[in-house]
Design a protein around this motif. Structure first.
Motif, PDB file in Angstrom:
ATOM      1  N   GLY A 160       0.903  -1.203  -0.148  1.00  0.00           N
ATOM      2  CA  GLY A 160       0.050  -0.009  -0.022  1.00  0.00           C
ATOM      3  C   GLY A 160       0.841   1.189   0.014  1.00  0.00           C
ATOM      4  O   GLY A 160       0.571   2.284  -0.857  1.00  0.00           O
ATOM      5  N   ARG A 161       1.940   1.320   0.890  1.00  0.00           N
ATOM      6  CA  ARG A 161       2.746   2.643   1.015  1.00  0.00           C
ATOM      7  C   ARG A 161       3.433   2.756  -0.472  1.00  0.00           C
ATOM      8  O   ARG A 161       3.454   4.234  -0.735  1.00  0.00           O
ATOM      9  CB  ARG A 161       3.582   2.530   1.842  1.00  0.00           C
ATOM     10  CG  ARG A 161       4.699   3.763   1.972  1.00  0.00           C
ATOM     11  CD  ARG A 161       5.376   3.755   3.103  1.00  0.00           C
ATOM     12  NE  ARG A 161       6.373   4.643   3.460  1.00  0.00           N
ATOM     13  CZ  ARG A 161       6.006   5.893   3.685  1.00  0.00           C
ATOM     14  NH1 ARG A 161       5.151   6.323   4.010  1.00  0.00           N
ATOM     15  NH2 ARG A 161       6.979   7.036   3.558  1.00  0.00           N
ATOM     16  N   GLU A 162       3.657   1.698  -1.252  1.00  0.00           N
ATOM     17  CA  GLU A 162       4.419   1.975  -2.439  1.00  0.00           C
ATOM     18  C   GLU A 162       3.345   2.646  -3.527  1.00  0.00           C
ATOM     19  O   GLU A 162       3.725   3.329  -4.232  1.00  0.00           O
ATOM     20  CB  GLU A 162       5.033   0.599  -2.948  1.00  0.00           C
ATOM     21  CG  GLU A 162       6.132   0.101  -2.212  1.00  0.00           C
ATOM     22  CD  GLU A 162       7.191   1.052  -1.871  1.00  0.00           C
ATOM     23  OE1 GLU A 162       7.907   1.526  -2.806  1.00  0.00           O
ATOM     24  OE2 GLU A 162       7.331   1.254  -0.708  1.00  0.00           O
ATOM     25  N   LEU A 166       3.318   6.417  -5.428  1.00  0.00           N
ATOM     26  CA  LEU A 166       2.547   7.009  -6.728  1.00  0.00           C
ATOM     27  C   LEU A 166       1.735   7.906  -6.855  1.00  0.00           C
ATOM     28  O   LEU A 166       1.663   8.986  -7.676  1.00  0.00           O
ATOM     29  CB  LEU A 166       2.491   5.558  -7.479  1.00  0.00           C
ATOM     30  CG  LEU A 166       3.569   4.470  -7.732  1.00  0.00           C
ATOM     31  CD1 LEU A 166       3.008   3.404  -8.459  1.00  0.00           C
ATOM     32  CD2 LEU A 166       4.896   4.985  -8.186  1.00  0.00           C
ATOM     33  N   ALA A 167       0.620   7.487  -6.159  1.00  0.00           N
ATOM     34  CA  ALA A 167      -0.536   8.466  -6.141  1.00  0.00           C
ATOM     35  C   ALA A 167      -0.087   9.949  -5.528  1.00  0.00           C
ATOM     36  O   ALA A 167      -0.344  10.950  -6.013  1.00  0.00           O
ATOM     37  CB  ALA A 167      -1.585   8.027  -5.141  1.00  0.00           C
ATOM     38  N   GLU A 174       5.772  14.247  -1.969  1.00  0.00           N
ATOM     39  CA  GLU A 174       6.759  13.076  -1.820  1.00  0.00           C
ATOM     40  C   GLU A 174       6.651  12.100  -0.854  1.00  0.00           C
ATOM     41  O   GLU A 174       5.699  12.320  -0.013  1.00  0.00           O
ATOM     42  CB  GLU A 174       8.046  14.058  -1.333  1.00  0.00           C
ATOM     43  CG  GLU A 174       8.495  15.099  -2.473  1.00  0.00           C
ATOM     44  CD  GLU A 174       9.826  15.688  -1.945  1.00  0.00           C
ATOM     45  OE1 GLU A 174      10.392  15.376  -1.251  1.00  0.00           O
ATOM     46  OE2 GLU A 174      10.095  16.885  -2.772  1.00  0.00           O
ATOM     47  N   PRO A 175       7.391  10.818  -0.891  1.00  0.00           N
ATOM     48  CA  PRO A 175       7.218  10.010   0.275  1.00  0.00           C
ATOM     49  C   PRO A 175       7.380  10.492   1.826  1.00  0.00           C
ATOM     50  O   PRO A 175       6.441  10.032   2.519  1.00  0.00           O
ATOM     51  CB  PRO A 175       8.350   9.070   0.206  1.00  0.00           C
ATOM     52  CG  PRO A 175       8.873   9.348  -1.498  1.00  0.00           C
ATOM     53  CD  PRO A 175       8.415  10.472  -1.699  1.00  0.00           C
ATOM     54  N   ARG A 176       7.904  11.467   2.014  1.00  0.00           N
ATOM     55  CA  ARG A 176       7.882  12.051   3.445  1.00  0.00           C
ATOM     56  C   ARG A 176       6.616  12.748   3.459  1.00  0.00           C
ATOM     57  O   ARG A 176       6.430  13.122   4.986  1.00  0.00           O
ATOM     58  CB  ARG A 176       9.025  13.214   3.496  1.00  0.00           C
ATOM     59  CG  ARG A 176       8.855  14.476   2.707  1.00  0.00           C
ATOM     60  CD  ARG A 176       9.878  15.349   2.799  1.00  0.00           C
ATOM     61  NE  ARG A 176       9.778  16.506   2.224  1.00  0.00           N
ATOM     62  CZ  ARG A 176      10.539  17.810   2.365  1.00  0.00           C
ATOM     63  NH1 ARG A 176      11.531  17.685   3.154  1.00  0.00           N
ATOM     64  NH2 ARG A 176      10.127  18.674   1.430  1.00  0.00           N
TER      65      ARG A 176
END
Length: 278
Positions: A160-162, A166-167, A174-176
């Motif tokens: 899910g986090r990956e 992308l979304a 950003e991922p942060r």
């Protein structure tokens, strides 16, 4: 002629691509959204209609007052949700405050999804499932690799986090910028000894309806719950429908359902008034 030969040239590839116009699959966005059959709102007012495959994601910016209905079509969807103030992405869903401020760890009709600024991002106005989770977040690359052999977005068992990464990237995030998420349609309860018990799905057809109380950016990953005990990666389609409606007003019982909720609505109204939006 085989598909490979048909697309071996630019002209062939163009012809092949154009031939797909109008084709439909079980899981896809519908454009324009108003063509979706049997809309839950006044005809023509749908603004988002999509069926999200298991192991996939979606995202959208929704205007204040929009209602968003998520439906677990077959009983094994799990919608991992993040919300952001659309033009202020530093204000985002705070799961800890959503639970703490409302004295309730279990999501359901009448609860509010709160930001880290004490404002309402969305209200939960209907729920026919009752199987949700605000405690565990979503799955991760490391954990899915351990469980299923892979957790990359392009794999058969994406985390899910990956997918939320992308979304997020498609909305300038950003991922942060990814806080813990909420999960709908796969439940978890806390036992008396503090251990978490997975209660699973309520079955096919369960739905939740959220109302945006600000302009919001919505990110959704449809993947198995991280504590789902099944050995296989099980994730079935999620229906997403949104339509134009009205935000919660002071004369709505939801506004005064609790002192904490009323303060969150007042905080939201103060921001909107200062910006000339109400």
């Amino acid at each position: 002629m085989t598909a490979g030969k048909a697309t071996a040239t630019t002209y062939g590839a163009r012809a092949h691509a154009r031939a797909q116009e109008g084709a439909q699959t079980e899981t896809m966005p519908v454009v324009p959204a108003g063509t979706w059959p049997e809309p839950p709102c006044e005809a023509g007012h749908l603004v988002w209609a999509e069926t999200v495959a298991g192991g996939n994601y979606t995202h959208r910016v929704l205007a204040r007052g929009t209602e968003l209905r998520l439906t677990d079509l077959r009983g094994d969807a799990c919608a991992h949700l993040l919300l952001y103030a659309a033009d202020r992405p530093w204000e985002r869903l705070n799961v800890a405050d959503t639970v703490k401020v409302q004295w309730n760890a279990y999501l359901g009709e009448g609860l509010l999804l709160l930001s880290d600024q004490g404002r309402v991002l969305a209200s939960l106005v209907a729920d026919t499932s009752g199987r949700h989770d605000a405690l565990c977040g979503t799955s991760t690359l490391v954990r899915n690799t351990e469980r299923y052999g892979d957790g990359a977005p392009q794999s058969g068992s994406p985390a899910g986090r990956e997918l939320l990464k992308l979304a997020a990237a498609k909305n300038g995030l950003e991922p942060r910028d990814l806080p813990p998420s909420l999960s709908f349609f796969q439940g978890v309860e806390v036992r008396e000894d503090g251990a978490l018990e997975f209660t699973g799905s309520a079955g096919p057809g369960g739905s939740v309806t959220l109302r945006a109380e600000q302009d919001v950016t919505v990110l959704i990953a449809n993947v198995p719950h991280p504590v789902d005990p099944r050995d296989d990666y099980v994730s079935t389609p999620l229906e997403v429908l949104a339509w134009r409606a009205e935000p919660t007003r002071p004369d709505n019982p939801l506004w005064d359902a609790s002192p904490e909720g009323r303060r969150a609505f007042l905080n939201t109204a103060e921001l909107l008034a200062a910006r000339g939006l109400v």
